[in-house]
Write an enzyme that holds these catalytic residues in place. Structure first.
Site, PDB file in Angstrom:
ATOM      1  CG  PHE A 119     -39.319  -1.159 -21.156  1.00  0.00           C
ATOM      2  CD1 PHE A 119     -39.704  -0.324 -22.197  1.00  0.00           C
ATOM      3  CD2 PHE A 119     -38.082  -0.938 -20.571  1.00  0.00           C
ATOM      4  CE1 PHE A 119     -38.878   0.687 -22.658  1.00  0.00           C
ATOM      5  CE2 PHE A 119     -37.246   0.066 -21.019  1.00  0.00           C
ATOM      6  CZ  PHE A 119     -37.643   0.882 -22.069  1.00  0.00           C
TER       7      PHE A 119
ATOM      8  CG  HIS B 142     -44.788   0.037 -15.292  1.00  0.00           C
ATOM      9  ND1 HIS B 142     -44.294   1.183 -14.697  1.00  0.00           N
ATOM     10  CD2 HIS B 142     -44.360  -0.988 -14.519  1.00  0.00           C
ATOM     11  CE1 HIS B 142     -43.601   0.856 -13.611  1.00  0.00           C
ATOM     12  NE2 HIS B 142     -43.642  -0.451 -13.491  1.00  0.00           N
ATOM     13  CB  ALA B 143     -50.737  -0.613 -17.997  1.00  0.00           C
ATOM     14  N   GLY B 144     -49.433   0.488 -20.773  1.00  0.00           N
ATOM     15  CA  GLY B 144     -49.189   1.668 -21.580  1.00  0.00           C
ATOM     16  C   GLY B 144     -49.682   1.521 -23.000  1.00  0.00           C
TER      17      GLY B 144
ATOM     18  N   GLY C 275     -41.910   4.047 -26.806  1.00  0.00           N
ATOM     19  CA  GLY C 275     -41.356   5.035 -27.730  1.00  0.00           C
ATOM     20  C   GLY C 275     -39.972   5.443 -27.280  1.00  0.00           C
TER      21      GLY C 275
ATOM     22  CB  CYS D  19     -33.102   3.703 -26.362  1.00  0.00           C
ATOM     23  SG  CYS D  19     -32.038   5.068 -25.837  1.00  0.00           S
TER      24      CYS D  19
ATOM     25  CE  LYS E  80     -30.777   4.346 -31.280  1.00  0.00           C
ATOM     26  NZ  LYS E  80     -29.988   3.196 -30.779  1.00  0.00           N
TER      27      LYS E  80
ATOM     28  CE  LYS F 265     -37.219   8.948 -20.284  1.00  0.00           C
ATOM     29  NZ  LYS F 265     -36.096   8.085 -19.823  1.00  0.00           N
TER      30      LYS F 265
ATOM     31  NE  ARG G 125     -34.984  11.678 -29.387  1.00  0.00           N
ATOM     32  CZ  ARG G 125     -33.722  11.592 -28.968  1.00  0.00           C
ATOM     33  NH1 ARG G 125     -32.744  11.358 -29.836  1.00  0.00           N
ATOM     34  NH2 ARG G 125     -33.442  11.739 -27.677  1.00  0.00           N
TER      35      ARG G 125
END
Length: 215
Positions: free
Chosen positions: A4, A6-8, A12, A15, A18, A76, A83
């Site tokens: 989590f 990592h660049a992005g 989404g 999990c 929410k 991913k 979702r």
């Protein structure tokens, strides 16, 4: 986990969005302000649309009449799960500021077709990139790490790549003659003027400018 970090273009899936929203709601129910979590949710939601600015900036803020190819739609790689995928608000934002969007995903196009509208879905990355003015990498599928960059450049109308997953090295893209931008790294190549290689009208209308201002 560290993935989590990592660049992005934002997170989404089913999990983490929410869970963060549930924790914020729990705090509200007990009259406790969880400001860090509230900021996480707000920033993540805003980030997904705001990255459309990164694309438009290459063209001097004007995307009206441009074709943008988006590689990767699922939240991913190695899933067909759409979702809360960052690609959804990103593509919507690109359309709002005047771009025509084409897309390719190795597994997610059937699901994407249910939530994305006015998008042309293509059979291969190269078909998606054909005659595109810019290409956006939105999901880090393994096959996107091994694109034939010379072939990619030849089929595109403009050699512009916006890498939202940092899967390529700027120096490698420079060697192949791309205008390249990524996350948290200096862009390479000069922004294109409104008329540079532009087959369409050079200026955005009022509605387009208003949409850009909201990103």
């Amino acid at each position: 986990g560290t993935k989590f970090l990592h660049a992005g273009p934002g997170f989404g899936g089913s999990c983490l969005p929410k869970d963060t929203q549930a924790l914020v709601k729990t705090g509200q129910d007990h009259d406790v302000s969880l400001r860090v979590l509230e900021a996480v949710v707000a920033v993540n939601d805003r980030r997904k649309r705001s990255l459309a600015r990164k694309v438009s900036a290459v063209f001097g803020g004007v995307l009206r009449g441009k074709t943008v190819a988006v590689l990767g739609l699922t939240f991913k790689p190695n899933t067909d799960d759409m979702r809360e995928a960052p690609s959804i608000p990103l593509i919507t934002a690109l359309q709002d500021i005047g771009a025509t969007v084409r897309a390719y995903d190795p597994a997610g196009m059937e699901q994407a077709n249910k939530v994305l509208f006015n998008v042309t879905f293509c059979d291969t990355p190269y078909a998606c990139a054909e005659d595109a003015d810019a290409l956006v990498i939105a999901t880090e599928w393994e096959q996107f790490r091994a694109l034939d960059l010379e072939r990619l450049k030849q089929v595109m109308a403009c050699p512009v790549v916006i890498d939202l997953r940092n899967i390529y090295r700027p120096e490698e893209m420079a060697q192949h003659g791309f205008i390249y931008d990524s996350i948290g790294r200096m862009p390479f190549g000069q922004p294109l003027s409104a008329t540079s290689r532009d087959r369409h009208r050079p200026y955005a209308d009022v509605r387009e400018n208003a949409a850009l201002a909201k990103l």
